[in-house]
Design a protein around this motif. Structure first.
Motif, short mmCIF file in Angstrom:
data_model
loop_
_atom_site.label_atom_id
_atom_site.label_comp_id
_atom_site.label_asym_id
_atom_site.label_seq_id
_atom_site.Cartn_x
_atom_site.Cartn_y
_atom_site.Cartn_z
N ASN A 147 12.01 1.46 49.49
CA ASN A 147 11.34 1.43 48.19
C ASN A 147 9.90 1.94 48.30
O ASN A 147 9.40 2.63 47.41
CB ASN A 147 11.35 0.02 47.61
CG ASN A 147 12.74 -0.52 47.31
OD1 ASN A 147 12.91 -1.70 47.12
ND2 ASN A 147 13.74 0.34 47.29
N GLY A 148 9.24 1.59 49.40
CA GLY A 148 7.86 2.05 49.62
C GLY A 148 7.75 3.53 49.84
O GLY A 148 6.66 4.10 49.74
N ALA A 149 8.89 4.18 50.15
CA ALA A 149 8.92 5.63 50.31
C ALA A 149 9.41 6.33 49.04
O ALA A 149 9.65 7.54 49.05
CB ALA A 149 9.82 6.00 51.49
N GLY A 150 9.56 5.57 47.95
CA GLY A 150 10.02 6.16 46.70
C GLY A 150 11.51 6.43 46.67
O GLY A 150 11.97 7.38 46.05
N ILE A 151 12.27 5.55 47.35
CA ILE A 151 13.73 5.72 47.45
C ILE A 151 14.40 4.45 46.93
O ILE A 151 14.04 3.34 47.33
CB ILE A 151 14.16 5.98 48.90
CG1 ILE A 151 13.51 7.28 49.41
CG2 ILE A 151 15.68 6.07 49.01
CD1 ILE A 151 13.61 7.47 50.91
N VAL A 152 15.38 4.62 46.06
CA VAL A 152 16.19 3.50 45.58
C VAL A 152 17.40 3.37 46.49
O VAL A 152 18.06 4.36 46.81
CB VAL A 152 16.65 3.75 44.12
CG1 VAL A 152 17.63 2.66 43.68
CG2 VAL A 152 15.44 3.78 43.19
N THR A 153 17.69 2.15 46.91
CA THR A 153 18.82 1.93 47.81
C THR A 153 19.78 0.91 47.22
O THR A 153 19.64 0.52 46.05
CB THR A 153 18.32 1.50 49.21
OG1 THR A 153 19.42 1.52 50.13
CG2 THR A 153 17.69 0.12 49.18
N ILE B 13 14.78 10.24 40.50
CA ILE B 13 15.13 8.98 41.15
C ILE B 13 15.93 9.35 42.39
O ILE B 13 17.00 9.94 42.28
CB ILE B 13 15.95 8.06 40.22
CG1 ILE B 13 15.13 7.72 38.96
CG2 ILE B 13 16.35 6.78 40.95
CD1 ILE B 13 15.91 6.93 37.92
N VAL B 14 15.38 9.02 43.55
CA VAL B 14 15.97 9.42 44.82
C VAL B 14 16.82 8.26 45.36
O VAL B 14 16.35 7.12 45.41
CB VAL B 14 14.88 9.82 45.84
CG1 VAL B 14 15.52 10.31 47.13
CG2 VAL B 14 13.98 10.90 45.24
N LEU B 15 18.05 8.56 45.78
CA LEU B 15 19.04 7.53 46.10
C LEU B 15 19.61 7.70 47.50
O LEU B 15 19.90 8.81 47.93
CB LEU B 15 20.17 7.59 45.06
CG LEU B 15 19.74 7.43 43.61
CD1 LEU B 15 20.73 8.09 42.67
CD2 LEU B 15 19.56 5.96 43.25
N TRP B 16 19.82 6.55 48.18
CA TRP B 16 20.44 6.53 49.52
C TRP B 16 21.04 5.16 49.73
O TRP B 16 20.45 4.16 49.33
CB TRP B 16 19.39 6.81 50.59
CG TRP B 16 19.96 6.87 51.99
CD1 TRP B 16 20.47 7.97 52.61
CD2 TRP B 16 20.06 5.80 52.95
NE1 TRP B 16 20.88 7.64 53.89
CE2 TRP B 16 20.63 6.30 54.12
CE3 TRP B 16 19.72 4.43 52.91
CZ2 TRP B 16 20.88 5.53 55.25
CZ3 TRP B 16 19.97 3.64 54.03
CH2 TRP B 16 20.53 4.19 55.20
#
Length: 499
Positions: free
Chosen positions: A362-368, A295-298
């Motif tokens: 989100n469309g890039a597989g990133i949770v913000t 789960i990738v986060l920024w």
């Protein structure tokens, strides 16, 4: 007891609710802690340490408000004070025997029989405290300067003085009335301090020593289940996972834990590189954060001036919501409160995304993080999206449920191993699993789940080899990520009121 007549109010320290307990939402967190403040500074190095309260974490690992230096402390705070969730397993890689440096002798003023040394990291067992001999000249060293000469007397801990740490991690030395320095107005202090700046990525990633069998860093992960009976559900290294090598190591540890279990890992994007939302997709690709268990986060988060790695808060939040929902991870973490008051970059720049910008991430597989009356996690895709669109891999909730069912199966039916392989054994496993699966379905935790035994898939060769094969069919729910309503003008209604 004194005679009392009147009215009074007393105060006590603020207490936090007892943490909720989880079995299938356990965080395993790698990083550094101020172990010089721990009860035993050497006992919590490269070992899994299970704690259930903030106080227990403080006793076993120490605690500091310097979260950038001591990265485990932000997870301590997030887990036990932002979300009240336990247990948490910490792995401290700061070794006081390896990551240390000398502090030269300096002079400190004693006021009211107490001196404060405003240097953090002192190891109490390496501390040397001296005072001037009564017959010697005093004042040879100015306060705070290095001591270069003069007769002195070495003081004995717990006899002449007591050394403790204050809330800032500073050393407080109290001279005792029964000791030989009670009337001293100046003492000199030297010794060794821990050096967290010496900890490297290699220390966090860890290694296995074939000669001694010693394990360090992430190699310690396999000890968690045999030591505590806990399944690692989330792997994270806040303050470190923005480094590609650390992220790659975490991704590589998510499967086959202790030879049987699966988990998710939480990876932070480097906000020093990803300064705006349009930078994140490339940074994620460059870092290689593209695995279905990630789960990738920024970006980073803040609460009352404290800045957290997103992974520290997200891990605590995800663990909390697992425990809150019967310890089954079927609830998506997206759109859940983070209990923070802002999102920032490393340099403190505030980040405020709108729905379109958050959707781009989100469309890039990133949770913000998205502010919708309160700050919430926003995103349902794992790191493998958009390259991998398999629903069991791309959706965080589906991936977690597949891992959960797999881990449950291993634990629940390990006791059946080595039994006589006959139809009674097969039926016991299949029937009990299906009863459990029906309860998940009936409680709305999945759309359906069942196991079956197929004779044609269990050949004579398999049976003779002692191998039993079963099939599990599972349908967790996908998220209602997009809701659309079409509106149009109701002319008939207008005509009706005008008639």
């Amino acid at each position: 007891m004194a005679y009392r007549h009147g009215i009074e109010v007393t105060e006590k320290e603020t207490s936090f609710p007892s943490p909720m307990s989880t079995k299938y939402g356990v965080q395993v967190i790698f990083g550094t802690a101020p172990v010089n403040q721990a009860k035993n500074p050497y006992a919590s190095v490269n070992k899994p340490v299970k704690v259930t309260t903030f106080e227990e974490a403080e006793i076993n690992l120490g605690y500091s408000e310097d979260w950038k230096t001591y990265t485990l402390c932000q997870s301590m705070y997030a887990s036990f004070k932002l979300f009240q969730i336990s247990p948490v397993v910490f792995v401290n890689v700061l070794d006081p025997k390896k990551h240390r440096k000398d502090i030269e002798a300096k002079s400190y003023e004693v006021k009211n029989h107490q001196a404060v040394v405003k240097t953090t990291g002192f190891l109490l067992d390496e501390l040397t405290v001296k005072t001037q001999n009564a017959d010697a000249h005093v004042g040879e060293a100015r306060i705070g300067e290095a001591v270069t000469g003069g007769e002195s007397v070495t003081l004995t801990a717990d006899t002449d003085y007591i050394a403790e740490f204050d809330e800032y991690g500073y050393l407080v030395i109290t001279v005792l009335s029964a000791g030989k320095a009670y009337e001293a107005t100046q003492i000199t202090v030297s010794g060794k301090v821990i050096a967290p700046e010496m900890v490297t990525e290699e220390d966090v990633i860890g290694s296995y020593d074939a000669a001694t069998g010693a394990e360090t860093g992430m190699e310690v992960l396999r000890q968690v289940y045999p030591k505590f009976g806990l399944i690692p559900s989330m792997l994270l290294a806040p303050g470190w996972s923005q480094k590609p090598n650390i992220g790659a190591a975490l991704q590589g540890k998510c499967e086959d834990i202790s030879g049987a279990f699966r988990s998710m890992c939480l990876l932070d994007l480097d906000t020093a590189l990803a300064k705006k939302y349009t930078d994140c997709e490339k940074i994620k690709a460059d870092m290689g954060y593209n695995e279905e268990h990630s789960i990738v986060l920024w970006p980073e988060l803040q609460m009352k001036g404290k800045v957290y790695s997103y992974s520290a808060v997200y891990g605590a939040m995800m663990s909390y919501h697992t425990a809150l929902n019967n310890d089954v991870p079927y609830i998506y973490p997206s759109n859940k409160d983070l209990n923070v008051d802002g999102a920032v970059l490393e340099d403190g720049t505030e980040i405020l995304l709108d729905q379109i910008q958050a959707g781009f991430l989100n469309g890039a597989g990133i949770v913000t993080a998205f502010n919708d009356l309160s700050w919430k996690a926003y995103g349902n895709n794992t790191g493998c999206y958009p390259e991998n669109t398999d629903p069991k891999d791309r959706w965080i909730g589906c991936r977690r449920m597949f891992d959960y069912v797999s881990n449950y199966f291993v634990v629940a039916y390990r006791k059946k191993l080595d039994g006589n392989m006959n139809r009674r054994l097969v039926d016991d496993i299949v029937n009990s699993f299906n009863i459990w699966g029906n309860s998940l379905t009936a409680n709305g935790m999945c759309a359906g789940i069942y196991a079956e035994y197929r004779p044609e898939e269990n050949t004579v060769e398999d049976v003779l080899a002692g191998h039993l094969k079963l099939r599990i069919y599972f349908a967790p729910y996908t998220p209602a990520e997009y809701i659309n309503a079409t509106m149009e003008f109701d002319v008939a209604a207008l005509e009706g009121v005008m008639a």
